[in-house]
Design an enzyme around this catalytic site. Structure first.
Site, PDB file in Angstrom:
ATOM      1  N   GLN A 133     -38.602  -2.271 -51.748  1.00 29.93           N
ATOM      2  CA  GLN A 133     -39.122  -2.025 -50.397  1.00 29.93           C
ATOM      3  C   GLN A 133     -40.110  -0.855 -50.409  1.00 29.93           C
ATOM      4  O   GLN A 133     -41.195  -0.934 -49.823  1.00 29.93           O
ATOM      5  CB  GLN A 133     -37.942  -1.711 -49.475  1.00 29.93           C
ATOM      6  CG  GLN A 133     -38.315  -1.165 -48.120  1.00 29.93           C
ATOM      7  CD  GLN A 133     -37.082  -0.997 -47.252  1.00 29.93           C
ATOM      8  OE1 GLN A 133     -36.528  -1.963 -46.763  1.00 29.93           O
ATOM      9  NE2 GLN A 133     -36.643   0.227 -47.066  1.00 29.93           N
ATOM     10  N   MET A 184     -24.241   4.063 -52.198  1.00 30.11           N
ATOM     11  CA  MET A 184     -23.867   3.954 -50.782  1.00 30.11           C
ATOM     12  C   MET A 184     -24.748   2.919 -50.101  1.00 30.11           C
ATOM     13  O   MET A 184     -25.946   2.827 -50.358  1.00 30.11           O
ATOM     14  CB  MET A 184     -24.010   5.299 -50.091  1.00 30.11           C
ATOM     15  CG  MET A 184     -22.941   6.262 -50.516  1.00 30.11           C
ATOM     16  SD  MET A 184     -22.934   7.707 -49.452  1.00 30.11           S
ATOM     17  CE  MET A 184     -21.661   8.654 -50.280  1.00 30.11           C
ATOM     18  N   GLN A 209     -36.444  -9.214 -40.708  1.00 32.13           N
ATOM     19  CA  GLN A 209     -36.296  -9.104 -42.153  1.00 32.13           C
ATOM     20  C   GLN A 209     -35.053  -9.814 -42.689  1.00 32.13           C
ATOM     21  O   GLN A 209     -34.773  -9.755 -43.880  1.00 32.13           O
ATOM     22  CB  GLN A 209     -36.310  -7.635 -42.594  1.00 32.13           C
ATOM     23  CG  GLN A 209     -35.091  -6.835 -42.205  1.00 32.13           C
ATOM     24  CD  GLN A 209     -35.310  -5.357 -42.483  1.00 32.13           C
ATOM     25  OE1 GLN A 209     -36.102  -4.687 -41.824  1.00 32.13           O
ATOM     26  NE2 GLN A 209     -34.615  -4.814 -43.483  1.00 32.13           N
ATOM     27  N   LEU A 235     -24.942   4.633 -40.290  1.00 32.17           N
ATOM     28  CA  LEU A 235     -25.399   5.720 -41.160  1.00 32.17           C
ATOM     29  C   LEU A 235     -24.310   6.207 -42.114  1.00 32.17           C
ATOM     30  O   LEU A 235     -23.133   6.270 -41.762  1.00 32.17           O
ATOM     31  CB  LEU A 235     -25.889   6.893 -40.298  1.00 32.17           C
ATOM     32  CG  LEU A 235     -27.057   6.582 -39.359  1.00 32.17           C
ATOM     33  CD1 LEU A 235     -27.410   7.817 -38.524  1.00 32.17           C
ATOM     34  CD2 LEU A 235     -28.285   6.090 -40.123  1.00 32.17           C
ATOM     35  N   GLY A 260     -26.134   8.642 -47.687  1.00 32.70           N
ATOM     36  CA  GLY A 260     -27.456   8.316 -48.245  1.00 32.70           C
ATOM     37  C   GLY A 260     -28.543   8.479 -47.200  1.00 32.70           C
ATOM     38  O   GLY A 260     -29.588   9.095 -47.446  1.00 32.70           O
ATOM     39  N   HIS A 261     -28.294   7.931 -45.999  1.00 29.69           N
ATOM     40  CA  HIS A 261     -29.271   8.087 -44.912  1.00 29.69           C
ATOM     41  C   HIS A 261     -29.472   9.569 -44.573  1.00 29.69           C
ATOM     42  O   HIS A 261     -30.596  10.016 -44.330  1.00 29.69           O
ATOM     43  CB  HIS A 261     -28.774   7.380 -43.644  1.00 29.69           C
ATOM     44  CG  HIS A 261     -28.677   5.882 -43.749  1.00 29.69           C
ATOM     45  ND1 HIS A 261     -27.484   5.218 -43.599  1.00 29.69           N
ATOM     46  CD2 HIS A 261     -29.615   4.937 -43.953  1.00 29.69           C
ATOM     47  CE1 HIS A 261     -27.698   3.914 -43.704  1.00 29.69           C
ATOM     48  NE2 HIS A 261     -28.977   3.710 -43.924  1.00 29.69           N
TER      49      HIS A 261
HETATM   50  P1  AMP Z   1     -31.123   0.820 -44.373  1.00 29.07           P
HETATM   51  O1  AMP Z   1     -30.470   1.386 -43.159  1.00 29.07           O
HETATM   52  O2  AMP Z   1     -30.170   0.207 -45.335  1.00 29.07           O
HETATM   53  O3  AMP Z   1     -32.297  -0.072 -44.036  1.00 29.07           O
HETATM   54  O4  AMP Z   1     -31.740   2.052 -45.154  1.00 29.07           O
HETATM   55  C1  AMP Z   1     -32.584   2.960 -44.505  1.00 29.07           C
HETATM   56  C2  AMP Z   1     -33.170   3.898 -45.535  1.00 29.07           C
HETATM   57  O5  AMP Z   1     -32.115   4.588 -46.210  1.00 29.07           O
HETATM   58  C3  AMP Z   1     -33.964   3.148 -46.619  1.00 29.07           C
HETATM   59  O6  AMP Z   1     -35.127   3.888 -46.943  1.00 29.07           O
HETATM   60  C4  AMP Z   1     -32.992   3.115 -47.751  1.00 29.07           C
HETATM   61  O7  AMP Z   1     -33.602   3.020 -49.028  1.00 29.07           O
HETATM   62  C5  AMP Z   1     -32.261   4.430 -47.600  1.00 29.07           C
HETATM   63  N1  AMP Z   1     -30.954   4.382 -48.250  1.00 29.07           N
HETATM   64  C6  AMP Z   1     -30.008   3.419 -48.117  1.00 29.07           C
HETATM   65  N2  AMP Z   1     -28.953   3.672 -48.923  1.00 29.07           N
HETATM   66  C7  AMP Z   1     -29.235   4.828 -49.571  1.00 29.07           C
HETATM   67  C8  AMP Z   1     -28.549   5.607 -50.569  1.00 29.07           C
HETATM   68  N3  AMP Z   1     -27.357   5.250 -51.051  1.00 29.07           N
HETATM   69  N4  AMP Z   1     -29.146   6.741 -51.007  1.00 29.07           N
HETATM   70  C9  AMP Z   1     -30.370   7.115 -50.546  1.00 29.07           C
HETATM   71  N5  AMP Z   1     -31.071   6.411 -49.621  1.00 29.07           N
HETATM   72  C10 AMP Z   1     -30.514   5.288 -49.139  1.00 29.07           C
END
Ligand code: AMP
Length: 280
Positions: free
Chosen positions: A152, A183, A60, A29, A32-33
Site C-alpha cells: 500500500q 499487530m 477497498q 486502533l 501499531g496505529h
Molecule cells: P489500517 O487501519 O489497518 O488500514 O491501518 C492504518 C495504518 O496503520 C496503515 O498505514 C497501516 O500500515 C498502519 N499499521 C497497521 N498495523 C500496523 C502495525 N502493526 N505497525 C505499524 N503500523 C501499522
C-alpha cells in the site's frame, strides 16, 4: 482532541493551521496505529497539527471480503487516539454521497498486478481513491503510513509522484506483539488456536532472514525457507511468500540490501499479511 465528522467542519477547523500531519486508518486502533501518531509528531518537529482519520473504506473491500464484519468501535478509538489533535471520523456517505460506486477513481496501472494486487483486484484503486480524497480534504504536508502494509505504501508513493501531491510520506516500522505477530485490527478474528497458527507468518519471515544473515542471496532458496515454515503449519494457506526489491517491490533473482520478504496467508477465515526488511 477534537472529534470531527464532516468535511466542512474539518476544513473550517484546519483553516489557519499551517503544518498538518495526516494519519489515515480504518479504526479498531491498536499500538501499531498509535506509533504512527508519534511518527507524525516527530516528522512535524512537534509543530504539526496531527489529524487521524478513521474510515472503513467500502471501496477497498472486494466482494466476499470482510467489510461488514470489520471491527468498528469509535468510542474505544476516541479514547485511544486522545493524543491526536483532531480525530476525523466521517460517516460513509460523507465521503461517498451517492449510493453505488463513485464515478471517478484513482486507478493504478502498474503492470502486471502482483502480490496483493493480483489476489485483491480493485483493492488498491479503492485505497488510492480514498487516500487522494483525504489528501485533498486535509491538505497535509506530512502523511504517515505503516510498513505493515508495505505494498500500500508503495502504491501511495507512486500516486504522490504521479499526481504531484506536495506531501512528505513517512513509513513507520511494524509494531508486533511480544511473540512476533504483527499487530492488526483483523487479529481479533482469530480463535486461540488460530492465534497460535498465525505465528507461522512472522516465523517464516524470520527463517528467510536467518538464511539471508547466513549469506544466502538466491531468492528461490530464501523464499523456499519461508514457504517451508508456512507449509509445515496446518490450517495456514499461503497466498504468496516473496522476496522483492524495496522500491517498487518487483521480483528479483538475487537479494540485495534492503530486499523485502512479504507474506500473505489465510488462517481459517482470516487473511493476514506481514513483511520484513532482510538484514535490518
Ligand atoms: P489500517 O487501519 O489497518 O488500514 O491501518 C492504518 C495504518 O496503520 C496503515 O498505514 C497501516 O500500515 C498502519 N499499521 C497497521 N498495523 C500496523 C502495525 N502493526 N505497525 C505499524 N503500523 C501499522
Amino acid at each position: 482532541m477534537e472529534f470531527v465528522e464532516t468535511i466542512g467542519a474539518l476544513r473550517e477547523r484546519l483553516s489557519g493551521e499551517r503544518v498538518r500531519a495526516l494519519v489515515p486508518t480504518m479504526g479498531a486502533l491498536h499500538a501499531g496505529h498509535l506509533s504512527l501518531i508519534d511518527a507524525a509528531r516527530t516528522a512535524g518537529n512537534g509543530r504539526a497539527t496531527v489529524i487521524m482519520s478513521v474510515f472503513v473504506n467500502p471501496l477497498q473491500f472486494g466482494a466476499g471480503e470482510d467489510f461488514t464484519r470489520y471491527p468498528r468501535d469509535i468510542a474505544a478509538d476516541r479514547a485511544k487516539a486522545a493524543s491526536v489533535d483532531i480525530l476525523f471520523a466521517p460517516p460513509t456517505d460523507e465521503l461517498y454521497p451517492s449510493t453505488g460506486a463513485p464515478p471517478i477513481r484513482v486507478i493504478p496501472e502498474l503492470d502486471p498486478p502482483r502480490w496483493e494486487a493480483a489476489v485483491r483486484p480493485g483493492h488498491f484503486a479503492g485505497v488510492l481513491t480514498v487516500v487522494a480524497k483525504l489528501f485533498n480534504i486535509v491538505q497535509p504536508q506530512v502523511a504517515v503510513f505503516g510498513q505493515k502494509d508495505i505494498q500500500q505504501a508503495t502504491y501511495i508513493r507512486a500516486m504522490v509522484e504521479a499526481l504531484d501531491f506536495p506531501i512528505q510520506l513517512v513509513i513507520a516500522p511494524i509494531v508486533r506483539e511480544s511473540d512476533g505477530l504483527a499487530m492488526s485490527s483483523r487479529n481479533v478474528y482469530l480463535s486461540s488456536d488460530e492465534r497460535v497458527r498465525a505465528l507461522a507468518l512472522s516465523r517464516a519471515l524470520r527463517a528467510t532472514d536467518a538464511q539471508w544473515r547466513a549469506g544466502e542471496r538466491n531468492v528461490e532458496v530464501l523464499e523456499a525457507a519461508g514457504r517451508a515454515v508456512l507449509d509445515a503449519t496446518p490450517g495456514v494457506i499461503t497466498d504468496y511468500f516473496a522476496v522483492a526489491e524495496p522500491h517498487q517491490l518487483q521480483p528479483i533473482a538475487k537479494a540485495g540490501t534492503g530486499s523485502i520478504a512479504m507474506v500473505a496467508a489465510r488462517v481459517g477465515r482470516t487473511r493476514l499479511i506481514d513483511n520484513l526488511i532482510l538484514g535490518a
